[in-house]
Design an enzyme around this catalytic site. Structure first.
Site, short mmCIF file in Angstrom:
data_model
loop_
_atom_site.label_atom_id
_atom_site.label_comp_id
_atom_site.label_asym_id
_atom_site.label_seq_id
_atom_site.Cartn_x
_atom_site.Cartn_y
_atom_site.Cartn_z
N SER A 117 0.83 -1.20 0.00
CA SER A 117 0.00 0.00 0.00
C SER A 117 0.86 1.25 0.00
O SER A 117 0.38 2.33 -0.34
CB SER A 117 -0.95 0.01 1.20
OG SER A 117 -0.27 -0.35 2.36
N HIS A 138 -3.11 -3.47 -6.01
CA HIS A 138 -3.47 -2.92 -4.71
C HIS A 138 -4.97 -3.06 -4.45
O HIS A 138 -5.78 -2.36 -5.06
CB HIS A 138 -3.04 -1.43 -4.64
CG HIS A 138 -3.26 -0.81 -3.30
ND1 HIS A 138 -3.67 0.48 -3.13
CD2 HIS A 138 -3.12 -1.32 -2.05
CE1 HIS A 138 -3.78 0.75 -1.84
NE2 HIS A 138 -3.45 -0.33 -1.17
N GLU A 150 -6.18 -0.98 -7.67
CA GLU A 150 -5.24 -0.11 -8.37
C GLU A 150 -4.17 -1.01 -8.98
O GLU A 150 -3.49 -1.76 -8.25
CB GLU A 150 -4.59 0.89 -7.40
CG GLU A 150 -5.54 1.97 -6.92
CD GLU A 150 -4.88 2.93 -5.94
OE1 GLU A 150 -5.14 4.14 -6.04
OE2 GLU A 150 -4.11 2.49 -5.05
N ASN A 188 -4.45 6.74 -1.81
CA ASN A 188 -3.77 7.19 -0.59
C ASN A 188 -3.08 8.54 -0.77
O ASN A 188 -2.68 9.17 0.20
CB ASN A 188 -2.77 6.15 -0.10
CG ASN A 188 -3.48 5.05 0.68
OD1 ASN A 188 -4.56 5.27 1.22
ND2 ASN A 188 -2.89 3.88 0.71
P1 NAI Z 1 -1.48 -8.99 8.19
O1 NAI Z 1 -0.53 -8.66 9.27
O2 NAI Z 1 -2.92 -9.19 8.50
O3 NAI Z 1 -0.98 -10.30 7.43
C1 NAI Z 1 0.35 -10.49 7.01
C2 NAI Z 1 0.60 -12.01 6.91
O4 NAI Z 1 1.84 -12.20 6.23
C3 NAI Z 1 0.70 -12.70 8.25
O5 NAI Z 1 -0.18 -13.81 8.26
C4 NAI Z 1 2.15 -13.16 8.32
O6 NAI Z 1 2.32 -14.39 9.00
C5 NAI Z 1 2.47 -13.29 6.85
N1 NAI Z 1 3.90 -13.22 6.54
C6 NAI Z 1 4.81 -12.41 7.08
N2 NAI Z 1 6.01 -12.64 6.51
C7 NAI Z 1 5.83 -13.60 5.58
C8 NAI Z 1 6.67 -14.24 4.65
N3 NAI Z 1 7.95 -13.93 4.56
N4 NAI Z 1 6.13 -15.18 3.83
C9 NAI Z 1 4.82 -15.48 3.90
N5 NAI Z 1 3.97 -14.90 4.76
C10 NAI Z 1 4.47 -13.96 5.58
O7 NAI Z 1 -1.28 -7.83 7.09
P2 NAI Z 1 -2.34 -7.27 6.03
O8 NAI Z 1 -3.14 -6.18 6.66
O9 NAI Z 1 -3.02 -8.39 5.37
O10 NAI Z 1 -1.36 -6.54 4.99
C11 NAI Z 1 -0.58 -7.26 4.09
C12 NAI Z 1 -0.08 -6.34 2.98
O11 NAI Z 1 -1.20 -5.72 2.32
C13 NAI Z 1 0.81 -5.20 3.45
O12 NAI Z 1 1.76 -4.94 2.44
C14 NAI Z 1 -0.16 -4.02 3.55
O13 NAI Z 1 0.49 -2.79 3.41
C15 NAI Z 1 -1.05 -4.31 2.36
N6 NAI Z 1 -2.40 -3.72 2.43
C16 NAI Z 1 -3.12 -3.74 3.60
C17 NAI Z 1 -4.39 -3.20 3.64
C18 NAI Z 1 -5.20 -3.25 4.91
O14 NAI Z 1 -6.20 -2.51 4.98
N7 NAI Z 1 -4.85 -4.07 5.87
C19 NAI Z 1 -4.99 -2.56 2.45
C20 NAI Z 1 -4.18 -2.65 1.27
C21 NAI Z 1 -2.93 -3.19 1.28
#
Ligand code: NAI
Length: 499
Positions: A117, A138, A150, A188
Site C-alpha cells: 500500500s 493494490h 489499483e 492514498n
Molecule cells: P497482516 O498482518 O494481517 O498479514 C500479514 C501475513 O503475512 C501474516 O499472516 C504473516 O504471518 C504473513 N507473513 C509475514 N512474513 C511472511 C513471509 N515472509 N512469507 C509469507 N507470509 C508472511 O497484514 P495485512 O493487513 O493483510 O497486509 C498485508 C499487505 O497488504 C501489506 O503490504 C499491507 O500494506 C497491504 N495492504 C493492507 C491493507 C489493509 O487494509 N490491511 C490494504 C491494502 C494493502
C-alpha cells in the site's frame, strides 16, 4: 476448449491475503496460500469457507478441492503460469526476498504482483532478477466487498504483465484504476487532503471536529466525516501513512502532517480501538453533536423580497427550496441581496470581512455543497448578526441547518474539496493516472460521493482555481498552489490536456 484458469499463489494469509484468496477461489482459480504461520493458514481456510458457504452451500466443498495451504513457498505447486500475489508485511527487504524466491520457484513466465500500500513498486521490482514481471495489485479492505483494484505499473513493468493483472482483477469483479508507481498511488495520495485540510481547519479554530464531520456528511455528501473516519482507521495508522506520503514527496507542504494528530498519537489516543481518539468510545460515552444556529422566526419575514444577482446553481436551488419569491438582476458576481441589509454569497476563498470591505456592505458567506438539491447543512461566516438571522431563517425554510464557523478563507466543504480536487489535477498532470481512473479510484476505493474531476466540472474549474488562488493569497503557504493543469483548464489555455 478454453484454457484452464491460471493458478494463483497468495503469499501471506493475513487480513488481505485471505480476502484475495477468497475472490480468486470464488472465480474458479486453483489457489495456493502460503504463510509460515500455520495458525494463520487454518484461520484463513475456515474464514474463507464460512464466507463463501454463506452465499452458496456447495462452495465449501469446492474450496476444499481448489485451495492448498503450505507453510513453505517451495511446497507450492510449481506451475509456470502461476500468478503470485504477495500480501505479507510492509517491508521492502522482506517483500523483495519473498518475490525473489517466488521467481526462482515458479520460473520466468510467472507474474509477480504485490499488494503493497505504500512501498514503491519500482523499488520492490528492483530486487527481483526480472523486474518486468513485477506489478502492483493494490486491493482495498475488505477485499471481497471493495470494488477497486489499483493496478500499479513500476518503471520496468512489462505491458503484458499489467494487462494480465488488470484482466484478472476485472474477472474477479473489480474495477481497475491504472496508475504509474508513485507514492500513495491514487487513493492514498488524493485522499490525504480530506484529512489534512480538515485538520488545518480544526487547528485554526475554524470549527470543532464534530462540526466539520457534520458538514462533510450533510453538505459534502461523504458517508463519514474525516475525524470519525480517522478514529475508525486508527490515528496511528492514518498518521503513519501521512508521514510516509509526505516523506516520499520530499516533504512537499501539501502533504504535511498535523500537530493536532501527532499530539493525539503521542497520547495513545488512536481512535475506536483504544476507546478514545478525537471522540470518546468507552461505555456510555456520548458523541458530541454539532450545534446548528438557532432560527429566529421573525427574521424570515423581514427578508422579503430578495434579489438574486447573476447565476449560481446553489443560490438558485436554495432560494427555490425555501419557497421565497425573488427577483433577478444580471451581475457577474452571483449573490442574494437582502435589500438594506447586505448580501449572501458563496465563498470564493476570501474571508467574509474581506468580501464585505470590497463591497462596502455586510456580507454573509455560504459554504459550497456537492448537491444543492439534497444538502441538509451548510457552513456560513458573516460580518453582521441581523444578516445572519435572515439567512439562517431562509436556510431553515429550505430545510438546511446552518452552522456558523469562524471567518476563515474558503470555509469548510469548499476548502477541503478544492484541495482534494487540486491533488487529483496534479496527479493527472504528472501522468500518474488519467482523470477517469482517478475518479473511479476515489468513488470505489474511498466511497466518495463523486470523483474530484466530476465535482471540478460541477463547481467549474474557474471557481476552484479562484478559491485556491485566494487561499494562497491569504496564507502564502505553498500547500495552496494550484496545479498547473487546473489553471490551464480554468483559463482555457490550449494544450491543457486533462479537461
Ligand atoms: P497482516 O498482518 O494481517 O498479514 C500479514 C501475513 O503475512 C501474516 O499472516 C504473516 O504471518 C504473513 N507473513 C509475514 N512474513 C511472511 C513471509 N515472509 N512469507 C509469507 N507470509 C508472511 O497484514 P495485512 O493487513 O493483510 O497486509 C498485508 C499487505 O497488504 C501489506 O503490504 C499491507 O500494506 C497491504 N495492504 C493492507 C491493507 C489493509 O487494509 N490491511 C490494504 C491494502 C494493502
Amino acid at each position: 476448449m478454453s484454457q484452464p484458469l491460471a493458478p494463483v499463489c497468495v503469499i501471506g494469509a493475513g487480513t488481505m491475503g485471505r480476502g484475495i484468496a477468497q475472490v480468486a477461489l470464488a472465480s474458479g482459480h486453483p489457489v495456493c496460500l502460503v504463510d509460515p504461520d500455520a495458525g494463520q493458514l487454518d484461520a484463513a481456510r475456515s474464514e474463507i469457507t464460512a464466507r463463501l458457504g454463506r452465499k452458496d452451500p456447495t462452495a465449501p466443498a469446492r474450496v476444499e478441492e481448489r485451495l492448498t495451504t503450505v507453510t513453505e513457498l517451495t511446497d507450492a505447486p510449481a506451475e509456470p503460469r502461476t500468478v503470485v500475489i504477495e500480501a505479507i508485511l510492509e517491508r521492502l527487504d522482506v517483500k523483495q526476498d519473498v518475490l525473489r524466491r517466488a521467481a526462482a520457484h515458479f520460473g520466468e513466465s510467472c507474474v509477480l504482483a504485490t499488494n503493497t500500500s505504500s512501498l514503491s513498486v519500482t523499488a520492490i521490482a528492483a530486487g527481483v532478477p526480472d523486474p518486468s514481471r513485477v506489478v502492483g495489485m493494490h486491493f482495498f479492505n475488505p477485499v471481497p466487498v471493495m470494488g477497486l483494484v489499483e493496478v500499479v505499473r513500476g518503471l520496468q513493468t512489462a505491458d503484458e504483465v499489467v494487462e494480465t493483472i488488470a484482466e484478472l482483477a476485472v474477472r474477479w469483479g473489480k474495477s481497475v484504476a491504472h496508475v504509474r508507481s508513485a507514492p500513495g498511488f491514487i487513493v492514498n495520495r488524493v485522499a490525504r487532503a480530506f484529512y489534512g485540510e480538515s485538520l488545518r481547519l480544526v487547528e485554526e479554530g475554524a470549527a470543532a471536529t464534530e462540526t466539520v464531520d457534520e458538514l462533510m456528511r450533510s453538505a459534502g455528501g461523504f458517508r463519514m466525516g474525516p475525524f470519525e473516519l480517522m478514529d475508525l482507521i486508527g490515528n496511528d495508522v492514518n498518521f503513519a501513512v501521512t508521514q510516509t506520503v509526505w516523506a516520499s514527496y520530499h516533504y512537499d507542504p501539501r502533504f504535511a502532517p498535523s500537530l493536532v494528530q501527532s499530539e493525539l498519537v503521542a497520547a495513545g489516543r488512536f481512535g475506536r480501538k483504544t476507546g478514545r481518539g478525537y471522540y470518546e468510545y468507552g461505555e456510555g460515552a456520548e458523541q458530541p453533536r454539532a450545534v446548528a444556529a438557532e432560527v429566529n422566526a421573525e427574521a424570515a419575514a423581514s427578508a422579503v423580497p430578495v434579489v438574486l444577482h447573476g447565476s449560481d446553481d446553489q443560490l438558485e436551488t436554495l432560494l427555490s427550496r425555501s419557497g421565497l419569491e425573488f427577483d433577478r438582476k444580471d451581475s457577474d458576481t452571483p449573490r442574494i441581496e437582502f435589500p438594506g441589509m447586505g448580501s449572501a454569497m458563496i465563498t470564493r476563498g476570501r474571508s467574509a470581512r474581506e468580501e464585505s470591505y470590497r463591497r462596502s456592505e455586510p456580507v454573509l458567506l455560504l459554504d459550497r455543497c456537492l448537491g444543492p438539491a439534497t444538502a441538509t447543512a451548510l457552513a456560513l461566516a458573516s460580518t453582521d448578526a441581523p444578516l445572519t438571522d435572515v439567512v439562517v431563517a431562509l436556510l431553515d425554510r429550505a430545510r438546511v441547518r446552518a452552522f456558523p464557523v469562524a471567518d476563515v478563507p474558503g470555509l469548510v466543504v469548499a476548502r477541503v474539496l478544492s484541495m482534494i480536487a487540486n491533488e487529483a489535477w496534479e496527479t493527472a498532470h504528472h501522468g500518474v493516472a488519467t482523470p477517469e481512473d482517478i475518479d473511479t479510484a476515489m468513488l470505489l476505493g474511498t466511497n466518495y460521493p463523486m470523483g474530484p474531476f466530476a465535482w471540478s466540472a460541477r463547481w467549474s474549474t474557474s471557481s476552484l482555481l479562484g478559491l485556491l488562488d485566494a487561499l494562497w493569497s491569504s496564507y502564502r503557504d505553498p500547500r495552496y498552489r494550484a496545479s498547473y493543469a487546473l489553471r490551464s483548464a480554468a483559463l482555457g489555455i490550449p494544450g491543457g490536456n486533462h479537461e
